[in-house]
Design a protein around this motif. Structure first.
Motif, PDB file in Angstrom:
ATOM      1  N   PRO A 156      -1.393  -7.857  31.379  1.00 47.65           N
ATOM      2  CA  PRO A 156       0.285  -7.637  31.128  1.00 47.65           C
ATOM      3  C   PRO A 156       0.600  -8.819  30.256  1.00 47.65           C
ATOM      4  N   VAL A 157      -0.143  -9.886  30.479  1.00 48.13           N
ATOM      5  CA  VAL A 157       0.164 -11.332  29.740  1.00 48.13           C
ATOM      6  C   VAL A 157      -0.556 -11.592  28.638  1.00 48.13           C
ATOM      7  N   LYS A 158      -0.347 -11.581  27.539  1.00 46.81           N
ATOM      8  CA  LYS A 158      -0.798 -11.789  26.297  1.00 46.81           C
ATOM      9  C   LYS A 158      -1.385 -13.147  26.060  1.00 46.81           C
ATOM     10  N   LEU A 159      -2.742 -13.202  25.558  1.00 45.12           N
ATOM     11  CA  LEU A 159      -3.037 -14.561  25.071  1.00 45.12           C
ATOM     12  C   LEU A 159      -1.959 -15.301  24.139  1.00 45.12           C
ATOM     13  N   GLU A 160      -2.161 -16.569  24.364  1.00 45.20           N
ATOM     14  CA  GLU A 160      -1.351 -17.433  23.141  1.00 45.20           C
ATOM     15  C   GLU A 160      -2.559 -17.785  22.020  1.00 45.20           C
ATOM     16  N   ARG A 161      -2.160 -17.470  20.781  1.00 46.26           N
ATOM     17  CA  ARG A 161      -3.200 -17.635  19.720  1.00 46.26           C
ATOM     18  C   ARG A 161      -4.514 -17.082  20.055  1.00 46.26           C
ATOM     19  N   PRO A 162      -4.504 -15.871  20.161  1.00 43.96           N
ATOM     20  CA  PRO A 162      -5.848 -15.252  20.141  1.00 43.96           C
ATOM     21  C   PRO A 162      -6.709 -15.293  19.106  1.00 43.96           C
ATOM     22  N   ALA A 163      -8.042 -15.257  19.212  1.00 41.52           N
ATOM     23  CA  ALA A 163      -8.823 -15.345  17.915  1.00 41.52           C
ATOM     24  C   ALA A 163      -8.576 -14.024  16.962  1.00 41.52           C
ATOM     25  N   ALA A 164      -8.930 -13.979  15.662  1.00 45.77           N
ATOM     26  CA  ALA A 164      -8.909 -12.966  15.032  1.00 45.77           C
ATOM     27  C   ALA A 164      -9.307 -11.530  15.443  1.00 45.77           C
ATOM     28  N   ASN A 165     -10.479 -11.507  16.182  1.00 44.85           N
ATOM     29  CA  ASN A 165     -11.111 -10.600  16.438  1.00 44.85           C
ATOM     30  C   ASN A 165     -11.055 -10.038  17.855  1.00 44.85           C
ATOM     31  N   VAL A 166      -9.754 -10.570  18.675  1.00 48.81           N
ATOM     32  CA  VAL A 166      -9.554 -10.271  20.013  1.00 48.81           C
ATOM     33  C   VAL A 166      -8.190  -9.538  19.948  1.00 48.81           C
TER      34      VAL A 166
END
Length: 267
Positions: free
Chosen positions: A246-256
């Motif tokens: 439910p919680v999004k990653l902060e600054r995920p990699a482009a392939n995530v």
């Protein structure tokens, strides 16, 4: 009368041609082996529309002859017909019927689950997936010591993936009883009956780092995970990853990629 019918037909073809110029590029992107018949259906739509437009003319021909108009009224009527014919203005009701037939024929084709899964996974052929918190209701190994429950909402997508992907399921467990509960829950849910997944592809590890090692050794096209730390660690090594939380990653990699649930990513 024949000349008038031919002119109506040519006008119909022109309208359809103008419409197809805009629509066909989108249509062919949606077509697959199951919908090639749509092309043949276009011919049926044209014939149907043409017959629809001819119906009023046929009804008029069957009406009894009326009393011949006077010379003055005949002259006015002829003058009006010539003006209408020369202006090239089409009949609004005919345009509406034509547009309705075309719109009905070109309704967007809803993709099947098979098509959605393949598209979302970019035709990837090997997938690794964490069980806790993704496929199972339980999210901690301590909960597995009590019970294991497969989420019913994931089953349809999960079984679809097993049809064309080499799928491996991974779980962090604390004791042998937890392992038995997991395998029994998957079996009861029918995961092993499709033929695409066997018990040997359910991998058990006693640490979180052990799951990371399994994934790197298998080198999947996709890894599906709920632990953000593992997602970050594997971003350099795995082609694509799906973070389920439910919680999004902060600054995920482009392939995530991110999704609130496993099945939501495939909707």
């Amino acid at each position: 009368m024949a000349d008038s019918s031919n002119e109506d037909f040519l006008q119909l073809i022109k309208r359809i041609g103008a419409f197809l110029t805009v629509k066909f590029s989108n249509l062919f992107r949606q077509l697959d082996s199951r919908s090639v018949g749509a092309i043949a259906g276009l011919a049926v739509a044209i014939v149907f529309t043409w017959r629809l437009l001819r119906t009023p003319s046929a009804s008029q021909r069957r009406q009894p002859k009326r009393q011949a108009p006077t010379a003055s009224s005949s002259s006015v009527s002829t003058h009006e017909n010539i003006n209408a014919s020369s202006s090239g203005v089409s009949n609004p009701s005919e345009d509406s019927r034509t547009q309705n037939v075309i719109d009905e024929f070109f309704q967007p084709v809803k993709p099947t689950l098979d098509q959605i899964v393949r598209q979302r996974l970019s035709e990837g052929r090997k997938v690794t997936c964490r069980l806790l918190g993704v496929i199972l209701e339980e999210s901690t190994p301590e909960e597995l010591q009590m019970q294991a429950t497969v989420r019913s909402s994931v089953l349809e997508v999960l079984l679809e993936i097993t049809k064309f992907c080499d799928l491996y399921l991974m779980v962090f467990f604390l004791d042998d009883e937890s392992e038995k509960k997991v395998l029994m829950a998957l079996e009861d849910a029918g995961v092993f009956t499709s033929g695409g997944l066997v018990k040997d592809k359910v991998l058990f590890c006693s640490t979180e780092n052990g799951r990371t090692s399994f994934v790197r050794q298998l080198e999947p096209d996709w890894h599906i995970e709920s632990n953000p730390e593992i997602i970050t660690q594997l971003a350099r090594f795995i082609r694509y990853q799906l973070h389920v939380s439910p919680v999004k990653l902060e600054r995920p990699a482009a392939n995530v990629f991110s999704a609130t649930s496993f099945e939501q990513f495939f909707q």
